[in-house]
Design a protein around this motif. Structure first.
Motif, mmCIF file in Angstrom:
data_model
loop_
_atom_site.group_PDB
_atom_site.id
_atom_site.type_symbol
_atom_site.label_atom_id
_atom_site.label_comp_id
_atom_site.label_asym_id
_atom_site.label_seq_id
_atom_site.Cartn_x
_atom_site.Cartn_y
_atom_site.Cartn_z
ATOM 1 N N ALA A 1 88.882 55.219 83.933
ATOM 2 C CA ALA A 1 89.643 54.068 84.452
ATOM 3 C C ALA A 1 89.749 53.883 85.863
ATOM 4 C CB ALA A 1 90.742 54.085 83.718
ATOM 5 N N SER B 1 88.101 51.076 87.975
ATOM 6 C CA SER B 1 88.920 50.007 88.459
ATOM 7 C C SER B 1 89.038 49.846 90.164
ATOM 8 C CB SER B 1 90.419 50.447 87.935
ATOM 9 O OG SER B 1 90.504 50.631 86.648
ATOM 10 N N PRO C 1 90.347 45.521 87.087
ATOM 11 C CA PRO C 1 90.496 46.833 86.851
ATOM 12 C C PRO C 1 90.037 46.918 85.476
ATOM 13 C CG PRO C 1 92.433 45.693 86.704
ATOM 14 C CD PRO C 1 91.485 44.605 87.149
ATOM 15 N N SER D 1 91.173 48.872 82.207
ATOM 16 C CA SER D 1 92.560 49.358 81.794
ATOM 17 C C SER D 1 92.397 50.752 81.066
ATOM 18 C CB SER D 1 92.966 48.383 80.708
ATOM 19 O OG SER D 1 92.381 48.325 79.368
ATOM 20 N N PRO D 2 93.398 51.419 80.783
ATOM 21 C CA PRO D 2 93.518 52.684 80.257
ATOM 22 C C PRO D 2 92.863 52.702 78.832
ATOM 23 C CG PRO D 2 95.469 52.550 81.333
ATOM 24 C CD PRO D 2 94.661 51.194 81.608
ATOM 25 N N GLU D 3 93.429 51.614 78.146
ATOM 26 C CA GLU D 3 92.571 51.455 76.573
ATOM 27 C C GLU D 3 91.252 51.216 76.772
ATOM 28 O OE1 GLU D 3 97.068 50.676 77.318
ATOM 29 O OE2 GLU D 3 95.374 49.514 78.052
#
Length: 187
Positions: A22, A26, A39, A41-43
């Protein structure tokens, strides 16, 4: 066995790679010539890592290798290989975190992977393409042995604009001339 050099290890992705993935994906400078937008996302990174980890490098389709530093285990990028249905040719693409660019890591990782693709998997041809504005990637491909085979003007619609694509190819015979291969069967 996955490719390894004195500085790098190419391996399967693991769930704990998601934060690093990520972070570098990003970075707008890293994403500039890529098909994704920053970016990440972490998900989304966790989903990507899960999908990458489920792949099989010996089966047709995309397989994404994690690129890590052998000294620290830090994930610094990834290399994707799309093996064709005929199992004799592939396409590749690569991404490296900006903080690790300019140190020869990408060329080292690509070279190690090409050695595996040609010597161990017996591929006949590997191809790559890049945005014509991405001169660093074009130089890297040429440095490791790829030949510029063509340019497709205004071919790809990426991030709101038409871009030219550079097409590169590398035949096993050309690779072997520069990198003699010792095959396990002695041929």
């Amino acid at each position: 066995m996955y490719p390894q050099t004195s500085r790098l290890r190419l391996r399967r992705f693991r769930p704990d790679d998601a934060p690093a993935l990520a972070a570098y994906r990003s970075d707008p400078a890293v994403a500039r010539y890529q098909g994704w937008s920053a970016p990440v996302s972490p998900e989304a990174a966790a989903q990507l890592v899960e999908r990458f980890a489920a792949g099989d490098p010996g089966e047709p389709g995309w397989f994404q290798y994690a690129v890590e530093l052998t000294s620290t285990g830090e994930l610094i990028g990834d290399i994707g290989v799309r093996l064709h249905d005929n199992l004799m040719q592939a396409e590749l693409g690569f991404t490296l975190s900006r903080t690790h660019q300019g140190r020869g890591y990408a060329a080292e990782a690509v070279t190690a992977l090409l050695e595996r693709l040609f010597a161990e998997q017996g591929l006949h041809r590997v191809s790559a393409e890049c945005d014509a504005r991405n001169t660093a990637s074009a130089r890297l491909l040429e440095r490791v042995g790829f030949h510029l085979e063509g340019r497709r003007p205004a071919h790809s619609w990426i991030k709101g604009e038409w871009t030219d694509d550079l097409l590169y190819g590398l035949l096993a015979a050309d690779w072997e001339r520069c990198h003699p291969v010792v095959r396990p069967d002695g041929e």
